[in-house]
Design an enzyme around this catalytic site. Structure first.
Site, PDB file in Angstrom:
ATOM      1  N   ASN A 101     -23.608  94.900  61.826  1.00 20.42           N
ATOM      2  CA  ASN A 101     -23.097  93.528  61.678  1.00 20.42           C
ATOM      3  C   ASN A 101     -22.074  93.230  62.757  1.00 20.42           C
ATOM      4  OD1 ASN A 101     -22.682  91.009  60.247  1.00 20.42           O
ATOM      5  ND2 ASN A 101     -20.727  91.845  59.549  1.00 20.42           N
ATOM      6  N   THR A 102     -21.960  91.971  63.120  1.00 15.56           N
ATOM      7  CA  THR A 102     -20.912  91.550  64.034  1.00 15.56           C
ATOM      8  C   THR A 102     -19.996  90.592  63.287  1.00 15.56           C
ATOM      9  OG1 THR A 102     -20.406  90.474  66.122  1.00 15.56           O
ATOM     10  CG2 THR A 102     -22.391  89.717  64.995  1.00 15.56           C
ATOM     11  N   HIS A 103     -18.666  90.804  63.450  1.00 15.36           N
ATOM     12  CA  HIS A 103     -17.686  90.032  62.690  1.00 15.36           C
ATOM     13  C   HIS A 103     -16.635  89.492  63.659  1.00 15.36           C
ATOM     14  CE1 HIS A 103     -15.396  88.877  59.133  1.00 15.36           C
ATOM     15  NE2 HIS A 103     -14.313  89.346  59.744  1.00 15.36           N
ATOM     16  N   ALA A 136     -21.559  99.130  51.274  1.00 15.52           N
ATOM     17  CA  ALA A 136     -21.699  98.349  50.033  1.00 15.52           C
ATOM     18  C   ALA A 136     -20.594  97.302  49.893  1.00 15.52           C
ATOM     19  CB  ALA A 136     -21.674  99.291  48.836  1.00 15.52           C
ATOM     20  N   GLY A 137     -19.556  97.419  50.721  1.00 15.73           N
ATOM     21  CA  GLY A 137     -18.452  96.450  50.603  1.00 15.73           C
ATOM     22  C   GLY A 137     -18.685  95.224  51.468  1.00 15.73           C
ATOM     23  N   ASP A 139     -17.708  93.631  54.789  1.00  9.93           N
ATOM     24  CA  ASP A 139     -17.085  93.897  56.107  1.00  9.93           C
ATOM     25  C   ASP A 139     -16.217  95.151  56.099  1.00  9.93           C
ATOM     26  OD1 ASP A 139     -16.641  90.343  56.413  1.00  9.93           O
ATOM     27  OD2 ASP A 139     -18.271  91.607  57.178  1.00  9.93           O
TER      28      ASP A 139
HETATM   29  C1  GRF Z   1     -20.677  84.963  64.801  1.00  9.05           C
HETATM   30  O1  GRF Z   1     -19.384  84.761  65.361  1.00  9.05           O
HETATM   31  C2  GRF Z   1     -20.613  86.007  63.710  1.00  9.05           C
HETATM   32  O2  GRF Z   1     -19.668  87.017  63.953  1.00  9.05           O
HETATM   33  C3  GRF Z   1     -20.190  85.172  62.538  1.00  9.05           C
HETATM   34  O3  GRF Z   1     -20.950  83.993  62.655  1.00  9.05           O
HETATM   35  C4  GRF Z   1     -21.167  83.735  64.039  1.00  9.05           C
HETATM   36  C5  GRF Z   1     -22.636  83.529  64.238  1.00  9.05           C
HETATM   37  O4  GRF Z   1     -22.806  82.870  65.457  1.00  9.05           O
HETATM   38  N1  GRF Z   1     -20.457  85.856  61.287  1.00  9.05           N
HETATM   39  P1  GRF Z   1     -24.303  82.642  66.020  1.00  9.05           P
HETATM   40  O5  GRF Z   1     -25.119  82.094  64.854  1.00  9.05           O
HETATM   41  O6  GRF Z   1     -24.818  83.974  66.477  1.00  9.05           O
HETATM   42  O7  GRF Z   1     -24.115  81.664  67.137  1.00  9.05           O
END
Ligand code: GRF
Length: 198
Positions: A101-103, A136-137, A139
């Site tokens: 995931n990216t946050h 499971a959490g 983030d």
């Molecule tokens: C990203 O910044 C991601 O980390 C967050 O929502 C955004 C999604 O951007 N959860 P996109 O849809 O990839 O432009």
């Protein structure tokens, strides 16, 4: 494969990167929890198969989890990328697949769906983005990579999030490429990509 819920600019960066054979990863499909989002249009323009599994179409979260798991499995991905997917993934998906995931914040600061607005409201001077494995959490999974992004005077949520996304897209493309080419290992809370820095 990539799960999305919105504009899909991270998805676009991954699809653009996979056009280069040497990248080592291919976006085999794009899944979403809703219709009518730009990310699905991006996938269709690129000829990438798409599917939508809506929570509201299922009598329970468990049945949504099961349906999403089956939809992902149909494409036999090596791993899953969650890039702006705005649902909490259920245990069936997480048991069947590794999900990265990216946050848009430096976890463990500002988890959840409002990280950018909360960071801004808090008054941080430095924020950033985190690429991590989902557990499971919410983030809370092992961190793979992070990078800082400065907050500028006059930033609002949009300008700050856009500055974060520039870094985030580059970081995600780099991590996904290395995961696909060299794999990764997880020891407790520590996730490490394969093949040390060249
Ligand atoms: C990203 O910044 C991601 O980390 C967050 O929502 C955004 C999604 O951007 N959860 P996109 O849809 O990839 O432009």
């Amino acid at each position: 494969m990539v799960l999305i819920s919105g504009s899909g600019t991270n998805l676009q960066a991954l699809m653009d990167a996979s056009a280069d054979e040497a990248y080592g990863a291919e976006v085999v499909a794009v899944g979403a929890d809703r219709d009518g989002i730009e990310g699905l249009a991006r996938a269709r323009r690129a000829g990438v198969p798409t599917f939508v599994v809506k929570l509201g179409d299922h009598p329970s979260r468990a049945e949504w989890d099961e349906a999403l798991c089956a939809a992902i499995a149909a494409h036999r991905p090596d791993f899953v990328v969650s890039a702006g997917f705005m649902k909490i993934l259920g245990p069936q998906v997480l048991q069947a697949f590794s999900v990265v995931n990216t946050h848009p914040a430096l976890l463990p600061s500002f988890p959840g769906a409002h990280a950018v607005s909360e960071s801004l409201a808090y008054g941080v001077r430095v924020t950033g983005c985190t690429v991590h494995l989902i557990d499971a959490g919410v983030d809370t999974g092992p961190v793979i990579a992070q990078e800082t992004v400065p907050v500028e005077d006059g930033d609002d949520e949009e300008t700050l999030h856009e500055r974060i996304k520039i870094v985030e897209r580059r970081l995600l493309v780099e991590v996904v490429g290395r995961m696909a080419r060299y794999g990764w290992t997880v020891t407790g809370r520590h996730a490490r990509l394969g093949r040390p820095e060249d």
